[in-house]
Design a protein around this motif. Structure first.
Motif, PDB file in Angstrom:
ATOM      1  N   ILE A 273     -34.632  -6.249  26.707  1.00 41.01           N
ATOM      2  CA  ILE A 273     -34.543  -7.478  25.918  1.00 41.01           C
ATOM      3  C   ILE A 273     -35.936  -8.022  25.643  1.00 41.01           C
ATOM      4  O   ILE A 273     -36.683  -8.349  26.573  1.00 41.01           O
ATOM      5  N   ALA A 274     -36.287  -8.105  24.368  1.00 43.32           N
ATOM      6  CA  ALA A 274     -37.581  -8.625  23.939  1.00 43.32           C
ATOM      7  C   ALA A 274     -37.427 -10.073  23.478  1.00 43.32           C
ATOM      8  O   ALA A 274     -36.321 -10.544  23.212  1.00 43.32           O
ATOM      9  N   GLU A 275     -38.558 -10.745  23.350  1.00 46.24           N
ATOM     10  CA  GLU A 275     -38.519 -12.150  22.936  1.00 46.24           C
ATOM     11  C   GLU A 275     -38.099 -12.293  21.480  1.00 46.24           C
ATOM     12  O   GLU A 275     -37.397 -13.242  21.108  1.00 46.24           O
ATOM     13  N   ASN A 276     -38.519 -11.351  20.638  1.00 51.17           N
ATOM     14  CA  ASN A 276     -38.233 -11.451  19.212  1.00 51.17           C
ATOM     15  C   ASN A 276     -38.097 -10.070  18.596  1.00 51.17           C
ATOM     16  O   ASN A 276     -38.317  -9.041  19.257  1.00 51.17           O
ATOM     17  N   ALA A 277     -37.737 -10.038  17.303  1.00 45.26           N
ATOM     18  CA  ALA A 277     -37.478  -8.764  16.619  1.00 45.26           C
ATOM     19  C   ALA A 277     -38.727  -7.902  16.502  1.00 45.26           C
ATOM     20  O   ALA A 277     -38.650  -6.668  16.560  1.00 45.26           O
ATOM     21  N   GLU A 278     -39.883  -8.531  16.339  1.00 42.63           N
ATOM     22  CA  GLU A 278     -41.128  -7.776  16.199  1.00 42.63           C
ATOM     23  C   GLU A 278     -41.450  -7.013  17.483  1.00 42.63           C
ATOM     24  O   GLU A 278     -41.789  -5.827  17.456  1.00 42.63           O
ATOM     25  N   GLU A 279     -41.325  -7.705  18.607  1.00 39.87           N
ATOM     26  CA  GLU A 279     -41.595  -7.048  19.890  1.00 39.87           C
ATOM     27  C   GLU A 279     -40.530  -5.992  20.179  1.00 39.87           C
ATOM     28  O   GLU A 279     -40.835  -4.916  20.701  1.00 39.87           O
ATOM     29  N   LEU A 280     -39.287  -6.291  19.839  1.00 38.78           N
ATOM     30  CA  LEU A 280     -38.210  -5.304  19.980  1.00 38.78           C
ATOM     31  C   LEU A 280     -38.565  -4.027  19.231  1.00 38.78           C
ATOM     32  O   LEU A 280     -38.435  -2.919  19.764  1.00 38.78           O
ATOM     33  N   GLY A 281     -39.012  -4.167  17.981  1.00 42.11           N
ATOM     34  CA  GLY A 281     -39.354  -3.007  17.174  1.00 42.11           C
ATOM     35  C   GLY A 281     -40.453  -2.163  17.786  1.00 42.11           C
ATOM     36  O   GLY A 281     -40.388  -0.925  17.778  1.00 42.11           O
TER      37      GLY A 281
ATOM     38  N   HIS B 209     -30.665  12.050  22.989  1.00 47.86           N
ATOM     39  CA  HIS B 209     -31.041  10.689  23.331  1.00 47.86           C
ATOM     40  C   HIS B 209     -30.658   9.772  22.166  1.00 47.86           C
ATOM     41  O   HIS B 209     -30.812  10.156  21.007  1.00 47.86           O
ATOM     42  N   ILE B 210     -30.174   8.584  22.466  1.00 48.43           N
ATOM     43  CA  ILE B 210     -29.859   7.603  21.430  1.00 48.43           C
ATOM     44  C   ILE B 210     -30.652   6.331  21.690  1.00 48.43           C
ATOM     45  O   ILE B 210     -30.692   5.829  22.822  1.00 48.43           O
ATOM     46  N   VAL B 211     -31.307   5.840  20.645  1.00 48.73           N
ATOM     47  CA  VAL B 211     -32.063   4.589  20.712  1.00 48.73           C
ATOM     48  C   VAL B 211     -31.439   3.625  19.712  1.00 48.73           C
ATOM     49  O   VAL B 211     -31.326   3.942  18.526  1.00 48.73           O
ATOM     50  N   SER B 212     -31.034   2.455  20.187  1.00 55.74           N
ATOM     51  CA  SER B 212     -30.415   1.454  19.317  1.00 55.74           C
ATOM     52  C   SER B 212     -31.284   0.203  19.293  1.00 55.74           C
ATOM     53  O   SER B 212     -31.491  -0.441  20.325  1.00 55.74           O
ATOM     54  N   ALA B 213     -31.796  -0.127  18.110  1.00 54.87           N
ATOM     55  CA  ALA B 213     -32.567  -1.353  17.905  1.00 54.87           C
ATOM     56  C   ALA B 213     -31.641  -2.367  17.246  1.00 54.87           C
ATOM     57  O   ALA B 213     -31.224  -2.183  16.099  1.00 54.87           O
ATOM     58  N   VAL B 214     -31.311  -3.438  17.975  1.00 48.91           N
ATOM     59  CA  VAL B 214     -30.271  -4.363  17.506  1.00 48.91           C
ATOM     60  C   VAL B 214     -30.748  -5.813  17.657  1.00 48.91           C
ATOM     61  O   VAL B 214     -30.390  -6.503  18.615  1.00 48.91           O
ATOM     62  N   PRO B 215     -31.561  -6.302  16.718  1.00 49.35           N
ATOM     63  CA  PRO B 215     -32.015  -7.691  16.778  1.00 49.35           C
ATOM     64  C   PRO B 215     -31.093  -8.643  16.000  1.00 49.35           C
ATOM     65  O   PRO B 215     -30.184  -8.204  15.312  1.00 49.35           O
ATOM     66  N   TYR B 216     -31.362  -9.931  16.164  1.00 46.64           N
ATOM     67  CA  TYR B 216     -30.804 -11.037  15.358  1.00 46.64           C
ATOM     68  C   TYR B 216     -29.466 -11.574  15.896  1.00 46.64           C
ATOM     69  O   TYR B 216     -28.631 -10.861  16.435  1.00 46.64           O
ATOM     70  N   LYS B 217     -29.302 -12.861  15.695  1.00 47.64           N
ATOM     71  CA  LYS B 217     -28.147 -13.607  16.182  1.00 47.64           C
ATOM     72  C   LYS B 217     -26.824 -13.068  15.629  1.00 47.64           C
ATOM     73  O   LYS B 217     -25.800 -13.074  16.319  1.00 47.64           O
ATOM     74  N   VAL B 218     -26.830 -12.590  14.390  1.00 54.28           N
ATOM     75  CA  VAL B 218     -25.593 -12.102  13.776  1.00 54.28           C
ATOM     76  C   VAL B 218     -25.023 -10.879  14.503  1.00 54.28           C
ATOM     77  O   VAL B 218     -23.864 -10.529  14.305  1.00 54.28           O
ATOM     78  N   LYS B 219     -25.830 -10.256  15.350  1.00 50.64           N
ATOM     79  CA  LYS B 219     -25.364  -9.084  16.098  1.00 50.64           C
ATOM     80  C   LYS B 219     -24.916  -9.425  17.520  1.00 50.64           C
ATOM     81  O   LYS B 219     -24.465  -8.555  18.258  1.00 50.64           O
TER      82      LYS B 219
END
Length: 242
Positions: free
Chosen positions: A7-15, A190-200
Motif C-alpha cells: 500500500i502506497a500513499e498515492n498513485a504515483e508512488e504505487l506506480g 507472476h501477476i502484478v496488479s496496480a490498482v489505485p484510486y477510490k473508485v476501485k
C-alpha cells in the motif's frame, strides 16, 4: 501460492513500486533464460505504472509483449483504443523484441498461437470497478480453455469507460470486446496488479475478503502462484487498517 499486498500513499508512488517489481521479475526471467514475456493491462489505473516502467533498467530487446484486451470494431485511431494506448505509452518508448496486439476477432487464432509458444513470465493485470480482470465481467467464465474470446460488456464496465473519460456517453462505448480469458491470465508465472484510486476500493475489498467466485472475477487472482497487489491509500481505504 504467494500473495503480497503493498500500500502506497498515492498513485504515483504505487506506480513506481509496481514498475520496480515488474522490472525485477522480467530481469530475473532474462537472466534465467535469455528472454521474457509480459502481458500488459491498459486503462487510467495503469498510467503511473507504465510511466515508471518505461524508465526501468530492463533489456527490452529481449522482451515480448502481449495485449490483454480490446474493443470490437473500434478503430485504432480512436482515443479509447487500447492498441493506441499501448503504442503511445509503451511500445513507442522501449525497443521491444516483439509485440502482439488484439487487432480484431480475426487475429484471435494468431494471438493464441503466439501466446502458447512459451510461458508468460509476468501478467500485469488490473482490477475493474466491477471486479473484472481484463474484460471478463461478472459472471466470468472461469472454465473456458480459450486464450482469447469475444465477450459482451456489462453496464458497469461500460460506465467505467465513460467515467475515465474515454467516451462521452455509455451509448458510445462498444458493447463487445475481445479479452484474454481467466485461465490464460492465471497461467502467467507472476501477476502484478496496480490498482489505485477510490473508485476501485469496493472491488479491492471484495477481491481480498470474498472466496474465489466468478461474480467478483478478480478473486481468481488469489489462486496465482505469485500475486503482487499494489494499492494506494484510496483503493485500500475499505481494508485499512490491515
Amino acid at each position: 501460492m504467494n500473495i503480497s499486498v503493498n500500500i502506497a500513499e498515492n498513485a504515483e508512488e504505487l506506480g513506481k513500486r509496481a514498475a520496480r517489481t515488474i522490472a525485477e521479475l522480467l530481469n530475473n526471467a532474462i537472466s534465467e533464460k535469455g528472454e521474457a514475456r509480459v502481458v500488459l493491462s491498459t486503462g487510467k489505473s495503469q498510467f503511473t505504472t507504465l510511466s515508471a516502467l518505461v524508465n526501468e533498467n530492463v533489456d527490452w530487446t529481449k522482451v515480448e509483449m502481449f495485449h490483454l484486451d480490446e474493443y470490437v470494431g473500434l478503430d485504432e485511431t480512436h482515443p479509447a483504443s487500447f492498441r493506441k494506448y499501448l503504442k503511445d505509452r509503451f511500445i513507442s518508448l522501449v525497443p521491444l523484441k516483439a509485440y502482439y496486439l488484439v487487432s480484431g476477432e480475426e487475429a484471435i487464432p494468431y494471438l493464441t498461437e503466439k501466446l502458447r509458444e512459451k510461458d508468460i513470465d509476468v501478467g500485469v493485470i488490473g482490477i475493474g470497478e466491477n471486479g473484472h480482470i481484463a474484460f471478463n465481467d461478472p459472471p466470468a467464465d472461469f472454465q473456458t480453455e480459450q486464450a482469447y474470446k469475444t465477450v459482451i460488456l456489462d453496464e458497469r464496465c461500460r460506465k467505467q469507460q465513460v467515467g475515465e473519460g474515454w467516451f462521452k456517453t455509455i451509448s458510445d462505448v462498444p458493447e463487445k470486446a475481445i479479452t484474454m480469458c481467466p485461465k490464460t491470465i492465471l497461467a502467467a508465472k507472476h501477476i502484478v496488479s496496480a490498482v489505485p484510486y477510490k473508485v476501485k476500493a469496493e472491488a479491492v475489498y471484495k477481491t481480498l475478503t470474498e472466496p474465489v467466485n466468478n461474480t467478483v472475477p478478480a478473486t481468481l487472482l488469489k489462486t496465482s502462484a505469485d500475486w503482487h497487489l499494489f494499492l494506494d491509500s484510496d483503493s485500500a481505504s475499505l481494508l485499512l487498517p490491515i
